[in-house]
Design an enzyme around this catalytic site. Structure first.
Site, PDB file in Angstrom:
ATOM      1  N   HIS A  18     -93.665  12.480 -71.118  1.00 37.89           N
ATOM      2  CA  HIS A  18     -92.697  13.068 -71.710  1.00 37.89           C
ATOM      3  C   HIS A  18     -91.654  13.220 -70.736  1.00 37.89           C
ATOM      4  O   HIS A  18     -91.703  13.811 -69.612  1.00 37.89           O
ATOM      5  CB  HIS A  18     -93.060  14.562 -72.027  1.00 37.89           C
ATOM      6  CG  HIS A  18     -92.268  15.478 -72.568  1.00 37.89           C
ATOM      7  ND1 HIS A  18     -92.400  16.231 -73.550  1.00 37.89           N
ATOM      8  CD2 HIS A  18     -90.988  15.591 -72.212  1.00 37.89           C
ATOM      9  CE1 HIS A  18     -91.509  16.918 -74.060  1.00 37.89           C
ATOM     10  NE2 HIS A  18     -90.737  16.648 -73.247  1.00 37.89           N
ATOM     11  N   LYS A 104     -91.475  12.832 -82.743  1.00 35.13           N
ATOM     12  CA  LYS A 104     -91.422  14.123 -82.104  1.00 35.13           C
ATOM     13  C   LYS A 104     -91.168  15.357 -82.884  1.00 35.13           C
ATOM     14  O   LYS A 104     -90.177  15.243 -83.534  1.00 35.13           O
ATOM     15  CB  LYS A 104     -90.302  14.110 -80.936  1.00 35.13           C
ATOM     16  CG  LYS A 104     -90.161  15.463 -80.061  1.00 35.13           C
ATOM     17  CD  LYS A 104     -91.404  15.729 -79.174  1.00 35.13           C
ATOM     18  CE  LYS A 104     -91.212  17.118 -78.513  1.00 35.13           C
ATOM     19  NZ  LYS A 104     -91.039  17.065 -77.279  1.00 35.13           N
ATOM     20  N   HIS A 179     -96.233  19.601 -72.892  1.00 37.75           N
ATOM     21  CA  HIS A 179     -95.821  20.468 -71.994  1.00 37.75           C
ATOM     22  C   HIS A 179     -96.536  21.799 -71.926  1.00 37.75           C
ATOM     23  O   HIS A 179     -96.023  22.865 -72.307  1.00 37.75           O
ATOM     24  CB  HIS A 179     -94.464  20.711 -71.682  1.00 37.75           C
ATOM     25  CG  HIS A 179     -93.644  20.710 -72.693  1.00 37.75           C
ATOM     26  ND1 HIS A 179     -93.669  21.554 -73.892  1.00 37.75           N
ATOM     27  CD2 HIS A 179     -92.566  20.013 -73.033  1.00 37.75           C
ATOM     28  CE1 HIS A 179     -92.947  21.272 -74.693  1.00 37.75           C
ATOM     29  NE2 HIS A 179     -92.041  20.763 -74.589  1.00 37.75           N
ATOM     30  N   ASP A 252     -91.642  16.205 -68.568  1.00 36.13           N
ATOM     31  CA  ASP A 252     -90.494  16.963 -69.012  1.00 36.13           C
ATOM     32  C   ASP A 252     -89.450  17.063 -68.018  1.00 36.13           C
ATOM     33  O   ASP A 252     -88.573  18.072 -68.174  1.00 36.13           O
ATOM     34  CB  ASP A 252     -91.290  18.180 -69.587  1.00 36.13           C
ATOM     35  CG  ASP A 252     -90.258  18.864 -70.600  1.00 36.13           C
ATOM     36  OD1 ASP A 252     -89.403  18.240 -71.275  1.00 36.13           O
ATOM     37  OD2 ASP A 252     -90.165  20.325 -70.595  1.00 36.13           O
TER      38      ASP A 252
HETATM   39  C1  NCD Z   1     -85.764  20.002 -72.725  1.00 35.62           C
HETATM   40  C2  NCD Z   1     -84.274  19.426 -72.612  1.00 35.62           C
HETATM   41  O1  NCD Z   1     -83.456  20.017 -72.018  1.00 35.62           O
HETATM   42  O2  NCD Z   1     -84.066  18.549 -73.168  1.00 35.62           O
HETATM   43  N1  NCD Z   1     -85.620  21.384 -72.241  1.00 35.62           N
HETATM   44  C3  NCD Z   1     -86.995  21.964 -71.674  1.00 35.62           C
HETATM   45  O3  NCD Z   1     -86.606  23.261 -71.179  1.00 35.62           O
HETATM   46  N2  NCD Z   1     -87.937  21.541 -71.368  1.00 35.62           N
HETATM   47  C4  NCD Z   1     -86.172  20.258 -73.989  1.00 35.62           C
HETATM   48  C5  NCD Z   1     -87.579  20.449 -74.108  1.00 35.62           C
HETATM   49  O4  NCD Z   1     -88.577  19.671 -73.908  1.00 35.62           O
HETATM   50  O5  NCD Z   1     -88.005  21.635 -74.646  1.00 35.62           O
HETATM   51 ZN    ZN Z   2     -89.174  18.195 -73.092  1.00 33.77          ZN
END
Ligand code: NCD
Ligand code: ZN
Length: 349
Positions: A18, A104, A179, A252
């Site tokens: 991710h 997604k 996540h 993430d």
């Molecule tokens: C992600 C993003 O900035 O694209 N931000 C986050 O806080 N994780 C989007 C996401 O995965 O929720």
């Molecule tokens: Zn993300």
């Protein structure tokens, strides 16, 4: 994997299941961090405009490859952004491309660039049916979007109200709950039918919600789903180090410019790609379970996606280093996780 005298750690090269790479010069700034560590990454489709078709994903794939550092063997794995209007035939086009490994699901409005997401999962039932048949993975941002639901409860709420029924309706669909941040999510995955897994980020293993307010408001610790309680963090660590193959690595890493983070309404996203595997090593070491890192980082995700495990290795050395205050990021700059502080592990180039 071997750990001679604990000072060096060799492990099968990991993958990131991710990742946000963005686009253009900003992508060019962050991609080398990931390609130096990981062999592959599932690249999130929440660009503006979102990556909603096979054609757009293949074009994005080409842009990523064109920005890779010379000699990098990194492989981007693409995923398509589901909308209320996704055509079930897109599943077949995606699968035939050989480059797209999932779809997604962003509940509409749940996070950064999720405005075009799905307003009601019933609207994508036919797409999910095709995905089950084609064995494509559904990657889920698991948070309720009802603004009256407490922000710390949105993951649990979504699991109970949306995800559990969806997983039952589509009993063969392969699902990654992305996540995860709560003990509730860990329990859900542990108790779920086969074909359901979860990714865990470094920040959710290392920090709890106190980190959002340590000495003042700390925008660089703000991501979605938001950091949770210490009990939740402990449950995530226990899951990650358990050797249970349903929990695997997904950073993430979500870069935003300093200006977009340090603002009256700052963006959600923590940037961790500069030290992703090093930060996981810290978390596993703190739990006394370094030997479990390789499964979590380098085996279970590949197995879940039905892809071969990588065959080369990386080496980490226990040698503290100071993270820069910022990195260049297109026209702006980027504040990484641990900026100005130290990290206990270093990757050996
Ligand atoms: C992600 C993003 O900035 O694209 N931000 C986050 O806080 N994780 C989007 C996401 O995965 O929720
Ligand atoms: Zn993300």
């Amino acid at each position: 994997m071997s750990t001679p005298q604990t000072s060096a750690l060799r492990l099968r090269r990991p993958d990131d299941w991710h990742l946000h790479l963005r686009d253009g010069d900003e992508m060019g700034a962050v991609l080398p961090f990931t390609s130096a560590r990981f062999a592959r990454a599932i690249v999130m489709p929440n660009l503006k405009p979102p990556v909603i078709t096979t054609e757009l994903a293949l074009a994005y794939h080409r842009r990523i490859c064109s920005r890779l550092p010379a000699g990098a063997a990194f492989q981007p794995l693409m995923t398509l952004y589901l909308t209320d209007r996704t055509d079930p035939a897109e599943v077949d086009r995606a699968r035939e491309s050989g480059r797209i490994f999932g779809f997604k699901l962003y509940p509409a409005g749940a996070t950064t660039h999720a405005e075009s997401g799905v307003t009601d999962v019933r609207r994508v039932d036919r797409v999910l049916e095709r995905m089950s048949e084609a064995r494509m993975v559904l990657q889920v941002h698991g948070e309720a979007t009802d603004p009256s639901v407490d922000i710390f409860d949105r993951e649990a709420h979504f699991i109970d109200a949306v995800l559990a029924p969806l997983a039952q309706r589509h009993s063969r669909l392969r699902i990654v709950l992305e996540h995860i941040t709560t003990a509730h999510a860990v329990r859900f995955v542990r108790g779920a039918r086969p074909g359901i897994a979860a990714t865990i980020t470094p920040q959710h293993l290392l920090l709890n919600r106190n980190a959002l307010f340590a000495g003042g408001i700390r925008p660089h610790h703000y991501c979605l789903p938001v950091l949770k309680s210490e009990a939740d963090r402990e449950a995530l660590v226990a899951a990650a180090v358990s050797g249970d193959a349903r929990f695997f690595l997904g950073t993430d890493s979500a870069p935003h410019s300093r200006g977009a983070k340090e603002a009256a309404c700052g963006c959600a996203g923590v940037f961790s790609a500069h030290a992703a595997i090093e930060l996981y090593a810290e978390a596993f070491e703190a739990a006394g379970r370094l030997e479990a890192l390789e499964g979590f980082a380098s085996k279970f995700g590949a197995d879940f996606y039905g892809l071969p495990r990588n065959t080369d290795e990386i080496t980490l050395r226990q040698e503290p280093w100071r993270v820069p205050d910022a990195y260049p990021f297109g026209p702006g700059e980027l504040v990484p996780l641990r900026a100005g502080e130290t990290i206990a592990w270093r990757i050996v180039p």
